[in-house]
Design an enzyme around this catalytic site. Structure first.
Site, PDB file in Angstrom:
ATOM      1  N   ASP A  69       0.787  -1.248   0.000  1.00 32.65           N
ATOM      2  CA  ASP A  69       0.000   0.000   0.000  1.00 32.65           C
ATOM      3  C   ASP A  69       0.820   1.301   0.000  1.00 32.65           C
ATOM      4  O   ASP A  69       0.494   2.245   0.737  1.00 32.65           O
ATOM      5  CB  ASP A  69      -0.941   0.028   1.217  1.00 32.65           C
ATOM      6  CG  ASP A  69      -1.930  -1.129   1.234  1.00 32.65           C
ATOM      7  OD1 ASP A  69      -1.936  -1.931   0.288  1.00 32.65           O
ATOM      8  OD2 ASP A  69      -2.705  -1.225   2.209  1.00 32.65           O
ATOM      9  N   LYS A 111      -7.064  -4.933  -2.597  1.00 32.44           N
ATOM     10  CA  LYS A 111      -7.791  -5.364  -1.395  1.00 32.44           C
ATOM     11  C   LYS A 111      -8.737  -4.260  -0.937  1.00 32.44           C
ATOM     12  O   LYS A 111      -8.593  -3.104  -1.339  1.00 32.44           O
ATOM     13  CB  LYS A 111      -6.811  -5.739  -0.275  1.00 32.44           C
ATOM     14  CG  LYS A 111      -5.887  -4.619   0.178  1.00 32.44           C
ATOM     15  CD  LYS A 111      -4.824  -5.160   1.123  1.00 32.44           C
ATOM     16  CE  LYS A 111      -3.931  -4.076   1.672  1.00 32.44           C
ATOM     17  NZ  LYS A 111      -4.604  -3.163   2.597  1.00 32.44           N
ATOM     18  N   CYS A 123      -1.855  -2.325   8.010  1.00 32.99           N
ATOM     19  CA  CYS A 123      -1.808  -3.236   6.867  1.00 32.99           C
ATOM     20  C   CYS A 123      -0.510  -4.043   6.800  1.00 32.99           C
ATOM     21  O   CYS A 123      -0.530  -5.226   6.448  1.00 32.99           O
ATOM     22  CB  CYS A 123      -2.037  -2.456   5.579  1.00 32.99           C
ATOM     23  SG  CYS A 123      -3.710  -1.735   5.525  1.00 32.99           S
TER      24      CYS A 123
END
Length: 205
Positions: free
Chosen positions: A8, A106, A151
């Protein structure tokens, strides 16, 4: 075989973004240099629909930072971020991508959040990452990216649960730090669970 997993590193998580991680941009040169050491590189990308229930804006009267029950599970409410096709959902401009093998999106289900690169937070939906790693005979996963206390941490913990050897590269991640010690506590939790916490300088094959 070893894989580098970049979690990310998107514009909304960088300084100036909707859910900015302090000094998040500082990890980009570290990750770029790390990529030179790996033949197999993967990335995850937060990719939320605009009506995602983890967004405080989708709960009238609620504010960012509040915790609600979402499908029976505790859910932190976040600012709107990484909305599909938005500029904030794009990868950081300076992040090298020419050697990447695959990107796993995701957070697509509006009813459940997805911190881990492997599963949603309820462990009901699978991104396909485990199967892909097995398909390519990956045994060791080196994790970098944003953010260390969400995350990145849950990706590392799931990598371990899925039977991979997991390494957290400490100088290639930063934390949201809702509490000042969240970064340190996250590294302790990952280490206690079986991950090896190393610096980028220690990565050599």
């Amino acid at each position: 075989m070893k894989a580098l997993l970049i979690v990310d590193v998107q514009k909304d998580f960088l300084p100036g973004g909707a859910l900015a991680v302090k000094d998040g941009d500082k990890i980009i040169p570290v990750i770029n240099k790390l990529q030179e050491k790996f033949d197999f590189i993967l990335a995850t990308q937060d990719w939320h629909p605009a009506n995602h229930k983890s967004f405080a804006a989708n709960h009238p009267g609620k504010k960012t930072g509040e915790v609600i029950k979402l499908g029976g599970t505790d859910q932190m409410l976040w600012p709107v971020h990484c909305v599909q096709e938005s500029e904030g959902a794009q990868f950081a401009k300076d992040l090298k991508r020419d050697k990447w093998n695959k990107v796993f999106k995701k957070g697509l289900n509006p009813l459940v959040d997805s911190y881990s690169g492997f599963f949603d937070n309820k462990k009901k939906e699978d991104t396909g990452l485990t199967a892909y790693l097995h398909e390519h005979n990956i045994s060791d996963v080196y994790v970098t990216g944003l953010a260390a206390d969400y995350c990145v941490k849950f990706t590392v913990l799931d990598a371990l649960k899925e039977g991979f050897d997991a390494y957290l590269i400490s100088d290639a991640t930063r934390a949201v730090n809702l509490s000042p010690d969240d970064y340190d506590e996250s590294l302790k939790e990952m280490s206690k669970s079986g991950a090896e916490v190393i610096s980028s300088a220690a990565v050599s094959f």
